[in-house]
Design a protein around this motif. Structure first.
Motif, PDB file in Angstrom:
ATOM      1  N   LYS A  10       0.829  -1.200   0.000  1.00 58.26           N
ATOM      2  CA  LYS A  10       0.000   0.000   0.000  1.00 58.26           C
ATOM      3  C   LYS A  10       0.869   1.258   0.000  1.00 58.26           C
ATOM      4  O   LYS A  10       0.572   2.225  -0.707  1.00 58.26           O
ATOM      5  N   PHE A  13       2.093   1.671  -3.414  1.00 54.45           N
ATOM      6  CA  PHE A  13       0.962   2.100  -4.234  1.00 54.45           C
ATOM      7  C   PHE A  13       0.724   3.590  -4.084  1.00 54.45           C
ATOM      8  O   PHE A  13       0.555   4.304  -5.068  1.00 54.45           O
ATOM      9  N   LYS A  21       0.022   2.739 -10.483  1.00 50.89           N
ATOM     10  CA  LYS A  21      -1.073   2.315  -9.597  1.00 50.89           C
ATOM     11  C   LYS A  21      -2.020   1.387 -10.337  1.00 50.89           C
ATOM     12  O   LYS A  21      -2.449   0.366  -9.787  1.00 50.89           O
ATOM     13  N   ILE A  22      -2.343   1.732 -11.571  1.00 50.40           N
ATOM     14  CA  ILE A  22      -3.236   0.890 -12.367  1.00 50.40           C
ATOM     15  C   ILE A  22      -2.604  -0.480 -12.573  1.00 50.40           C
ATOM     16  O   ILE A  22      -3.245  -1.516 -12.372  1.00 50.40           O
ATOM     17  N   TYR A  25      -2.714  -2.415  -9.347  1.00 49.03           N
ATOM     18  CA  TYR A  25      -4.083  -2.774  -8.962  1.00 49.03           C
ATOM     19  C   TYR A  25      -4.587  -3.972  -9.761  1.00 49.03           C
ATOM     20  O   TYR A  25      -5.210  -4.866  -9.210  1.00 49.03           O
ATOM     21  N   THR A  28      -1.837  -7.515  -9.346  1.00 44.15           N
ATOM     22  CA  THR A  28      -1.488  -8.147  -8.081  1.00 44.15           C
ATOM     23  C   THR A  28      -2.532  -9.191  -7.706  1.00 44.15           C
ATOM     24  O   THR A  28      -3.722  -8.929  -7.731  1.00 44.15           O
ATOM     25  N   GLN A  35      -8.740  -5.225   0.929  1.00 39.95           N
ATOM     26  CA  GLN A  35      -7.490  -4.627   0.473  1.00 39.95           C
ATOM     27  C   GLN A  35      -7.684  -3.861  -0.834  1.00 39.95           C
ATOM     28  O   GLN A  35      -7.119  -2.786  -1.005  1.00 39.95           O
ATOM     29  N   TYR A  36      -8.493  -4.406  -1.743  1.00 46.12           N
ATOM     30  CA  TYR A  36      -8.795  -3.672  -2.973  1.00 46.12           C
ATOM     31  C   TYR A  36      -9.483  -2.343  -2.645  1.00 46.12           C
ATOM     32  O   TYR A  36      -9.176  -1.308  -3.223  1.00 46.12           O
ATOM     33  N   LEU A  39      -6.998   0.215  -1.423  1.00 45.72           N
ATOM     34  CA  LEU A  39      -6.222   0.799  -2.521  1.00 45.72           C
ATOM     35  C   LEU A  39      -7.050   1.831  -3.287  1.00 45.72           C
ATOM     36  O   LEU A  39      -6.521   2.867  -3.688  1.00 45.72           O
ATOM     37  N   LEU A  40      -8.323   1.539  -3.486  1.00 42.97           N
ATOM     38  CA  LEU A  40      -9.175   2.500  -4.189  1.00 42.97           C
ATOM     39  C   LEU A  40      -9.250   3.830  -3.462  1.00 42.97           C
ATOM     40  O   LEU A  40      -9.343   4.882  -4.092  1.00 42.97           O
ATOM     41  N   PHE A  43      -6.526   5.982  -4.720  1.00 44.32           N
ATOM     42  CA  PHE A  43      -6.461   6.238  -6.161  1.00 44.32           C
ATOM     43  C   PHE A  43      -7.035   7.617  -6.447  1.00 44.32           C
ATOM     44  O   PHE A  43      -8.067   7.985  -5.893  1.00 44.32           O
ATOM     45  N   LEU A  51      -8.633   3.678 -14.641  1.00 45.34           N
ATOM     46  CA  LEU A  51      -8.666   2.369 -13.994  1.00 45.34           C
ATOM     47  C   LEU A  51      -9.830   1.547 -14.522  1.00 45.34           C
ATOM     48  O   LEU A  51      -9.676   0.360 -14.796  1.00 45.34           O
TER      49      LEU A  51
END
Length: 56
Positions: A10, A13, A21-22, A25, A28, A35-36, A39-40, A43, A51
């Protein structure tokens, strides 16, 4: 992905540019739904369309 590993991921990221980042995302594996979502949150909202196109 385990918590400590995710924290490092993270951090990487957050410091990456949008294109990286894209890539991170979408490529991975082993991330949880939570966790997704985490990350959003990191973003850039004004570039979310990039994305979305990469995920299509």
């Amino acid at each position: 992905m385990e918590l400590m590993e995710f924290q490092k991921f993270k951090e990487d990221f957050i410091n990456a540019d949008t294109n990286k980042k894209i890539e991170m995302y979408i490529s991975t594996e082993g991330l949880t739904q939570y966790q997704y979502k985490e990350l959003l949150k990191e973003f850039p909202y004004n570039e979310i369309d990039k994305l979305e196109k990469a995920l299509a």
